[in-house]
Design a protein around this motif. Sequence first.
Motif, PDB file in Angstrom:
ATOM      1  N   PRO A  94      -9.045 -25.400  33.096  1.00  0.00           N
ATOM      2  CA  PRO A  94      -7.698 -25.864  33.411  1.00  0.00           C
ATOM      3  C   PRO A  94      -7.205 -25.389  34.918  1.00  0.00           C
ATOM      4  CG  PRO A  94      -7.277 -25.260  31.138  1.00  0.00           C
ATOM      5  CD  PRO A  94      -8.875 -24.829  31.710  1.00  0.00           C
ATOM      6  N   HIS A  95      -8.016 -24.154  35.370  1.00  0.00           N
ATOM      7  CA  HIS A  95      -7.719 -23.705  36.624  1.00  0.00           C
ATOM      8  C   HIS A  95      -8.239 -24.821  37.821  1.00  0.00           C
ATOM      9  CE1 HIS A  95     -11.592 -22.197  35.450  1.00  0.00           C
ATOM     10  NE2 HIS A  95     -11.726 -21.637  36.846  1.00  0.00           N
ATOM     11  N   ARG A  96      -9.260 -25.711  37.181  1.00  0.00           N
ATOM     12  CA  ARG A  96     -10.123 -26.569  38.195  1.00  0.00           C
ATOM     13  C   ARG A  96      -9.697 -27.957  37.686  1.00  0.00           C
ATOM     14  NH1 ARG A  96     -14.648 -24.837  40.891  1.00  0.00           N
ATOM     15  NH2 ARG A  96     -14.758 -22.743  41.549  1.00  0.00           N
ATOM     16  N   ASP A  97      -8.583 -28.293  36.993  1.00  0.00           N
ATOM     17  CA  ASP A  97      -8.213 -29.767  36.731  1.00  0.00           C
ATOM     18  C   ASP A  97      -7.473 -30.364  37.913  1.00  0.00           C
ATOM     19  OD1 ASP A  97      -8.581 -29.213  34.021  1.00  0.00           O
ATOM     20  OD2 ASP A  97      -6.733 -29.050  33.443  1.00  0.00           O
ATOM     21  N   GLU A  98      -7.521 -31.638  37.802  1.00  0.00           N
ATOM     22  CA  GLU A  98      -7.159 -32.481  38.595  1.00  0.00           C
ATOM     23  C   GLU A  98      -6.359 -33.355  38.354  1.00  0.00           C
ATOM     24  OE1 GLU A  98      -5.996 -33.116  41.796  1.00  0.00           O
ATOM     25  OE2 GLU A  98      -7.767 -32.992  43.108  1.00  0.00           O
ATOM     26  N   LEU A  99      -5.413 -33.708  39.198  1.00  0.00           N
ATOM     27  CA  LEU A  99      -4.416 -34.985  39.105  1.00  0.00           C
ATOM     28  C   LEU A  99      -4.583 -35.915  40.279  1.00  0.00           C
ATOM     29  CD1 LEU A  99      -1.927 -36.511  37.834  1.00  0.00           C
ATOM     30  CD2 LEU A  99      -0.461 -34.837  39.247  1.00  0.00           C
ATOM     31  N   VAL A 100      -5.489 -37.148  39.806  1.00  0.00           N
ATOM     32  CA  VAL A 100      -5.727 -38.205  41.007  1.00  0.00           C
ATOM     33  C   VAL A 100      -4.782 -39.310  41.096  1.00  0.00           C
ATOM     34  CG1 VAL A 100      -7.388 -39.993  41.087  1.00  0.00           C
ATOM     35  CG2 VAL A 100      -8.191 -37.889  40.012  1.00  0.00           C
ATOM     36  N   MET A 101      -4.254 -39.471  42.265  1.00  0.00           N
ATOM     37  CA  MET A 101      -3.182 -40.403  42.449  1.00  0.00           C
ATOM     38  C   MET A 101      -3.817 -41.696  43.033  1.00  0.00           C
ATOM     39  SD  MET A 101      -0.329 -37.693  43.733  1.00  0.00           S
ATOM     40  CE  MET A 101      -0.178 -36.228  42.913  1.00  0.00           C
ATOM     41  N   LYS A 102      -3.407 -42.903  42.680  1.00  0.00           N
ATOM     42  CA  LYS A 102      -3.882 -44.018  43.506  1.00  0.00           C
ATOM     43  C   LYS A 102      -2.509 -44.917  43.769  1.00  0.00           C
ATOM     44  CE  LYS A 102      -8.485 -44.480  41.879  1.00  0.00           C
ATOM     45  NZ  LYS A 102      -9.502 -45.059  40.971  1.00  0.00           N
ATOM     46  N   LEU A 103      -2.582 -45.416  44.899  1.00  0.00           N
ATOM     47  CA  LEU A 103      -1.594 -46.306  45.160  1.00  0.00           C
ATOM     48  C   LEU A 103      -2.180 -47.820  45.579  1.00  0.00           C
ATOM     49  CD1 LEU A 103       1.706 -46.357  45.805  1.00  0.00           C
ATOM     50  CD2 LEU A 103       1.034 -46.063  48.085  1.00  0.00           C
ATOM     51  N   ASN A 104      -1.719 -48.631  44.697  1.00  0.00           N
ATOM     52  CA  ASN A 104      -2.332 -49.964  44.845  1.00  0.00           C
ATOM     53  C   ASN A 104      -3.775 -50.250  44.725  1.00  0.00           C
ATOM     54  OD1 ASN A 104       0.399 -51.234  45.541  1.00  0.00           O
ATOM     55  ND2 ASN A 104       0.288 -50.473  47.608  1.00  0.00           N
ATOM     56  N   GLY A 105      -4.067 -49.371  43.843  1.00  0.00           N
ATOM     57  CA  GLY A 105      -5.618 -49.155  43.302  1.00  0.00           C
ATOM     58  C   GLY A 105      -6.522 -48.560  44.335  1.00  0.00           C
ATOM     59  N   LEU A 106      -5.802 -47.722  45.380  1.00  0.00           N
ATOM     60  CA  LEU A 106      -6.884 -46.979  46.249  1.00  0.00           C
ATOM     61  C   LEU A 106      -6.052 -45.467  46.160  1.00  0.00           C
ATOM     62  CD1 LEU A 106      -6.857 -49.431  49.345  1.00  0.00           C
ATOM     63  CD2 LEU A 106      -8.560 -49.131  47.674  1.00  0.00           C
ATOM     64  N   ALA A 107      -7.197 -44.619  46.541  1.00  0.00           N
ATOM     65  CA  ALA A 107      -6.882 -43.332  46.461  1.00  0.00           C
ATOM     66  C   ALA A 107      -5.876 -42.898  47.772  1.00  0.00           C
ATOM     67  CB  ALA A 107      -7.959 -42.398  46.850  1.00  0.00           C
ATOM     68  N   ALA A 108      -4.711 -42.308  47.332  1.00  0.00           N
ATOM     69  CA  ALA A 108      -3.349 -42.348  47.845  1.00  0.00           C
ATOM     70  C   ALA A 108      -3.697 -41.225  49.041  1.00  0.00           C
ATOM     71  CB  ALA A 108      -2.351 -41.831  46.975  1.00  0.00           C
TER      72      ALA A 108
ATOM     73  N   GLN B 119       4.052 -44.010  52.928  1.00  0.00           N
ATOM     74  CA  GLN B 119       3.615 -44.460  51.421  1.00  0.00           C
ATOM     75  C   GLN B 119       3.454 -42.843  50.886  1.00  0.00           C
ATOM     76  OE1 GLN B 119       0.385 -47.030  52.201  1.00  0.00           O
ATOM     77  NE2 GLN B 119       1.663 -48.796  51.138  1.00  0.00           N
ATOM     78  N   GLN B 120       2.830 -41.858  51.459  1.00  0.00           N
ATOM     79  CA  GLN B 120       2.592 -40.593  50.849  1.00  0.00           C
ATOM     80  C   GLN B 120       3.717 -39.931  50.620  1.00  0.00           C
ATOM     81  OE1 GLN B 120      -0.214 -38.922  53.470  1.00  0.00           O
ATOM     82  NE2 GLN B 120      -2.244 -39.971  52.490  1.00  0.00           N
ATOM     83  N   ARG B 121       4.690 -39.858  51.722  1.00  0.00           N
ATOM     84  CA  ARG B 121       6.052 -39.170  51.576  1.00  0.00           C
ATOM     85  C   ARG B 121       6.832 -39.890  50.493  1.00  0.00           C
ATOM     86  NH1 ARG B 121       7.865 -35.386  54.776  1.00  0.00           N
ATOM     87  NH2 ARG B 121       6.448 -36.210  56.538  1.00  0.00           N
ATOM     88  N   THR B 122       6.997 -41.362  50.412  1.00  0.00           N
ATOM     89  CA  THR B 122       7.634 -41.908  49.254  1.00  0.00           C
ATOM     90  C   THR B 122       6.967 -41.425  48.035  1.00  0.00           C
ATOM     91  OG1 THR B 122       8.208 -43.751  50.887  1.00  0.00           O
ATOM     92  CG2 THR B 122       8.273 -44.082  48.336  1.00  0.00           C
ATOM     93  N   LEU B 123       5.679 -41.411  47.749  1.00  0.00           N
ATOM     94  CA  LEU B 123       5.079 -41.198  46.502  1.00  0.00           C
ATOM     95  C   LEU B 123       5.439 -39.738  46.125  1.00  0.00           C
ATOM     96  CD1 LEU B 123       3.187 -41.691  44.074  1.00  0.00           C
ATOM     97  CD2 LEU B 123       1.213 -41.116  45.551  1.00  0.00           C
ATOM     98  N   ALA B 124       5.330 -38.766  47.292  1.00  0.00           N
ATOM     99  CA  ALA B 124       5.900 -37.375  46.565  1.00  0.00           C
ATOM    100  C   ALA B 124       7.380 -37.353  46.156  1.00  0.00           C
ATOM    101  CB  ALA B 124       5.635 -36.519  47.931  1.00  0.00           C
ATOM    102  N   LEU B 125       8.312 -38.246  47.039  1.00  0.00           N
ATOM    103  CA  LEU B 125       9.271 -38.161  46.241  1.00  0.00           C
ATOM    104  C   LEU B 125       9.584 -38.706  45.131  1.00  0.00           C
ATOM    105  CD1 LEU B 125      11.352 -39.654  49.566  1.00  0.00           C
ATOM    106  CD2 LEU B 125      11.551 -37.193  48.708  1.00  0.00           C
ATOM    107  N   ALA B 126       8.929 -39.825  44.756  1.00  0.00           N
ATOM    108  CA  ALA B 126       8.886 -40.580  43.560  1.00  0.00           C
ATOM    109  C   ALA B 126       8.312 -39.621  42.283  1.00  0.00           C
ATOM    110  CB  ALA B 126       7.728 -41.646  43.410  1.00  0.00           C
ATOM    111  N   LEU B 127       7.098 -38.827  42.589  1.00  0.00           N
ATOM    112  CA  LEU B 127       6.667 -37.640  41.701  1.00  0.00           C
ATOM    113  C   LEU B 127       7.871 -36.667  41.259  1.00  0.00           C
ATOM    114  CD1 LEU B 127       3.436 -37.003  43.201  1.00  0.00           C
ATOM    115  CD2 LEU B 127       3.637 -38.219  41.109  1.00  0.00           C
TER     116      LEU B 127
END
Length: 355
Positions: free
Chosen positions: A248-262, A270-278
């Motif tokens: 778990p110390h190497r786990d990853e949370l992958v984020m995609k926006l509109n199908g592409l790596a954020a 868009q990145q700032r908006t996604l951070a707020l949304a999270l």
Amino acid sequence: MIRSLRVVDFRCFESLALTVPEGGGVFTGNNAQGKTSILEAVCLMVRLHSPRSHRMSTMARVAGTGGFGIAGEAWGMERRIRWARRTGMDFAVDGEERSSHGNYLSDGGLLVWMGNEDLELVRGSGEVRRRYLDFIGSQFEPGYRRALSRYRRAVKAKNLLLKDPRNRDAEIASYESVMLESARLLTETRAKLVALLTPAAAEFQGEIAGKPEQVDLEYRPAGGEDLALALEQARDRERRQRSCLVGPHRDELVMKLNGLAADDYASEGQQRTLALALKLAQGRVLAECRGQQPVWLIDDIFGELDVARRNAVLRVLPEQAQKWITTTHLDWLDAAGGLGRMAKFAVSEGTCREA
């Protein structure tokens, strides 16, 4: 809700005492005056966690000496923590000493912290995203914090043994058994959280952006579905690199926006908006799963947002939740009608007074 806050020798404050109404408070002042330190003190009092530092000694007003104290009335209880260089941290609730972090947190409240550093959730290292999940997990699942602490201690011990030129396989195996036991709760909780966060984050992304955008969150455990097998398969690599490589110390949370790596393809807006949304999704998940609104600690984020996104965030924040907001000026909040039942405080050079 949090009714009062008192601090002694914390950051730039020699002393501070304030009472906050049910709606919360807005703290105004120039940069480097102590606004963020007030929110940090709340976070420490409620969750024993600072979003700014892992070293308690850096939070004492006189660096490297003495200690600090934080207390206040939160959710109908008088909570108090103290840290001293000689004795470490102790804590009490309603005057009764609590013996451990877990005991102190067992009847505490919930928090969401929002700050400009949240942009690193999208474009920073995996460690930032793991901390995000850990902060939610420790409020979501009662045993999470203890499991995380045990897991981290086992990984640290294993890494020390891997650096020893002697054969320490038997001892490494004993620590791996602790890792496996603790990792089960961590990975199950993280997977459950990501499943709950994804639809909420997608909804808030659209609300703030003003148009629908596809948000996909994927939890990728570094040990796969079978951590015991992954540890066995990684054994030779770990010996060569002298480091624990799966878990778990190497786990990853992958984020995609509109199908592409954020992190690679989304614009900064868009990145700032996604951070707020999270973070907004965090608040919803905690409220729905724990049956209690978290307190929102919002550190000077609105100056980085255009008017449309600023108003959208204010609109989707839970009206009934208490909010502690820092900002350099009040013009935008007055114009947006966001003060409501909130008190106003002016912060300057380590002092805070009601405005």
